[in-house]
Design a protein around this motif. Sequence first.
Motif, PDB file in Angstrom:
ATOM      1  N   ALA B  74      42.874  44.264  40.522  1.00  0.00           N
ATOM      2  CA  ALA B  74      42.395  43.128  41.323  1.00  0.00           C
ATOM      3  C   ALA B  74      42.360  41.784  40.599  1.00  0.00           C
ATOM      4  O   ALA B  74      42.061  40.784  41.225  1.00  0.00           O
ATOM      5  CB  ALA B  74      40.993  43.450  41.843  1.00  0.00           C
ATOM      6  N   ALA B  77      44.183  38.888  42.331  1.00  0.00           N
ATOM      7  CA  ALA B  77      44.016  38.798  43.787  1.00  0.00           C
ATOM      8  C   ALA B  77      44.186  37.366  44.278  1.00  0.00           C
ATOM      9  O   ALA B  77      44.878  37.117  45.267  1.00  0.00           O
ATOM     10  CB  ALA B  77      42.653  39.334  44.194  1.00  0.00           C
ATOM     11  N   LYS B 104      40.715  41.065  50.964  1.00  0.00           N
ATOM     12  CA  LYS B 104      41.229  41.553  49.691  1.00  0.00           C
ATOM     13  C   LYS B 104      40.324  42.667  49.159  1.00  0.00           C
ATOM     14  O   LYS B 104      40.805  43.698  48.683  1.00  0.00           O
ATOM     15  CB  LYS B 104      41.260  40.405  48.669  1.00  0.00           C
ATOM     16  CG  LYS B 104      42.384  39.453  48.890  1.00  0.00           C
ATOM     17  CD  LYS B 104      43.578  39.866  48.075  1.00  0.00           C
ATOM     18  CE  LYS B 104      44.743  38.933  48.310  1.00  0.00           C
ATOM     19  NZ  LYS B 104      45.954  39.401  47.661  1.00  0.00           N
ATOM     20  N   HIS B 108      41.588  46.399  48.364  1.00  0.00           N
ATOM     21  CA  HIS B 108      41.534  46.935  47.003  1.00  0.00           C
ATOM     22  C   HIS B 108      40.505  48.056  46.889  1.00  0.00           C
ATOM     23  O   HIS B 108      40.734  49.065  46.218  1.00  0.00           O
ATOM     24  CB  HIS B 108      41.198  45.820  46.003  1.00  0.00           C
ATOM     25  CG  HIS B 108      42.356  44.939  45.692  1.00  0.00           C
ATOM     26  ND1 HIS B 108      42.230  43.575  45.536  1.00  0.00           N
ATOM     27  CD2 HIS B 108      43.667  45.213  45.521  1.00  0.00           C
ATOM     28  CE1 HIS B 108      43.422  43.053  45.274  1.00  0.00           C
ATOM     29  NE2 HIS B 108      44.307  44.012  45.262  1.00  0.00           N
ATOM     30  N   ILE B 158      35.984  45.455  40.678  1.00  0.00           N
ATOM     31  CA  ILE B 158      36.860  44.665  41.552  1.00  0.00           C
ATOM     32  C   ILE B 158      36.193  43.312  41.832  1.00  0.00           C
ATOM     33  O   ILE B 158      36.828  42.258  41.784  1.00  0.00           O
ATOM     34  CB  ILE B 158      37.157  45.419  42.865  1.00  0.00           C
ATOM     35  CG1 ILE B 158      38.083  46.603  42.588  1.00  0.00           C
ATOM     36  CG2 ILE B 158      37.811  44.493  43.885  1.00  0.00           C
ATOM     37  CD1 ILE B 158      38.358  47.468  43.803  1.00  0.00           C
ATOM     38  N   TYR B 162      37.543  39.529  40.908  1.00  0.00           N
ATOM     39  CA  TYR B 162      37.684  38.390  41.820  1.00  0.00           C
ATOM     40  C   TYR B 162      37.016  37.151  41.254  1.00  0.00           C
ATOM     41  O   TYR B 162      37.516  36.040  41.389  1.00  0.00           O
ATOM     42  CB  TYR B 162      37.064  38.706  43.184  1.00  0.00           C
ATOM     43  CG  TYR B 162      37.836  39.710  43.978  1.00  0.00           C
ATOM     44  CD1 TYR B 162      39.095  40.123  43.569  1.00  0.00           C
ATOM     45  CD2 TYR B 162      37.334  40.245  45.149  1.00  0.00           C
ATOM     46  CE1 TYR B 162      39.807  41.053  44.293  1.00  0.00           C
ATOM     47  CE2 TYR B 162      38.037  41.175  45.883  1.00  0.00           C
ATOM     48  CZ  TYR B 162      39.270  41.576  45.449  1.00  0.00           C
ATOM     49  OH  TYR B 162      39.974  42.482  46.161  1.00  0.00           O
TER      50      TYR B 162
END
Lengths: 311, 274
Positions: B74, B77, B104, B108, B158, B162
């Motif tokens: 990720a 992303a 997203k 993911h 994740i 981000y």
Amino acid sequence: MTPVIDFQRVTKHHGDLTRIDALDLSVSPGEVLALLGHNGAGKTTTMHLILGLIAPDKGHVSVLGGAPAGPHAETLRRRLGYLPENVSFYEQLSGREVLTYFARLKRVARAQVDELLERVGLSSAANRRVKTYSKGMRQRLGLAQALLGEPQLLLLDEPTTGLDPAATRDFYQTVRDLRDRGCTVLLSSHVLPGVEPYIDRALILGGGHQLAIGSMAELRAEAQLPLTIHARGRLEEVAWHHGWDDPRIQVSAHQAHGVTFSVPVDAKLAALRHLTADPRVEDIELLPPTLEHLYTHFSAQRSPDQPGAFS
Amino acid sequence: MNAVMTIAGKEFCDGLRNRWVLAIALVLAALAVGIAWFGAAASGGLGFTSLATTLTSLSTLAVFLIPLIALLLAYDAVVGEQEAGTLLLLLTYPLSRTSFLLGKFLGHGLILGVATILGFGIAGVVVALGAEGVDKAELASGMGLLILSSVLLGWVFIAFAYLISVWVTEKARAAGLALVVWFLFVLVFDLGLLALLVSVKQGGDWLPWLLLLNPTECFRLINLAGFEAAGSISGVTSIAQGGAFRPAILIPILLAWILVPLGLAILRFRHRPA
């Protein structure tokens, strides 16, 4: 009629650079406006302001009756198509998959995907991965993407880069069709000769300033550029430099089968009369200043202190 | 909501297409089966030993692997789409930046969830079929908790990815930062806590609470909680033996570890220029 795009004294800085300086702009529905200027003149910034990707530091932007960022954005963006400069897509997807993805995001019927692929001439390559596409094919896919949902406002940033002459002509024909349907089109271009017949007005930018705006006729009137007269015939021995009533009429080139004159607008008829009276002249061609000449003329007014031309 | 599902769907399809799901599931399954089978190798034996040992080893494996996989999955992303030029286009579409990031996350999260369930699930089935004298109910609940907490741990990282992805403007930098985050949370934190533990002679009652400052420790605590009696707990987590560190409390804490970085990432994304 309320303008589709309305800029009032819009200023945008980026660090120390002034991208746009106190720009006023009003675009009516169904108008095709060309944005012309050097790199860094503010064309892309103007588009980003219209898209609401950036907010102005000063002044007011209104697009389709509201500010492009904020609560109005959602409805605005469904009625708007945008083709960015150097468009790129998901390389591992096929052209059809890319377009389907964007169609879903824009909440457009799936049927339009194939229709648009057909229209931009990508039907046969629709199932190939974008990775294998040429620059021109990517550009056409980008255009198809911008046309999703029959937008009322189209923003096209350098739309014809990478297109061959035939595709460029097709593209401008599409622009004309859209305009006839009432779509407002804003396009920026470096390729000036192709764009001229298809635009209503041109905005010439330089260093974030408006250098000139108007239709071709208005720009010509403002620039007062001399027109070019090309006379053909057996004219070699004649001393064309002399004998004119108006000293501003000049010979700009002397070829084997003719002479080219540079003539001020108000002396056009006098020059024509003089030439038609001469029996050795076989043909006369009249060339008004092109958009390219006008662009050079207007941008030359500022170029000595052009800041950040390559930024 | 529609846009969120569209983005999530594309992300998940990409995960299937570029074999992320398959690769993660296979790696987890292979390692898990291996651990179950060679768990007794250290003591000279071969074959399945005990459920407690196996689950402890599996959770130790997951603590290293899951965060790394999640970060790799990720980290690009946002910054990846930005570098590719597709982000600019997406931001002119009728979807908010919040929906973009949530989509997203859903995509993911699903990739990681499906892969983890497949990987550890296969291992669980293999153990259930192949090992003798295993209490099936105990195995199911132990593996279930391991899978659940692994998925949550993955989602935490994740969300971290981000946060990195919206903060930087270069993919390479995001990758570097992702590794730093992995290193800090998975390795350095443990060592630091151990050093602190050794240096504090008296009145260290507050030390166990420090474990909650690291999602990977929460994950370890969830999975080791059941095996205090087995005496198989090792490392710094042994300081947290006690009633407060039960899965019922730790799982909401892991959820908070997902929501806070994800919320910060959304805030940052909304307020940064395109």
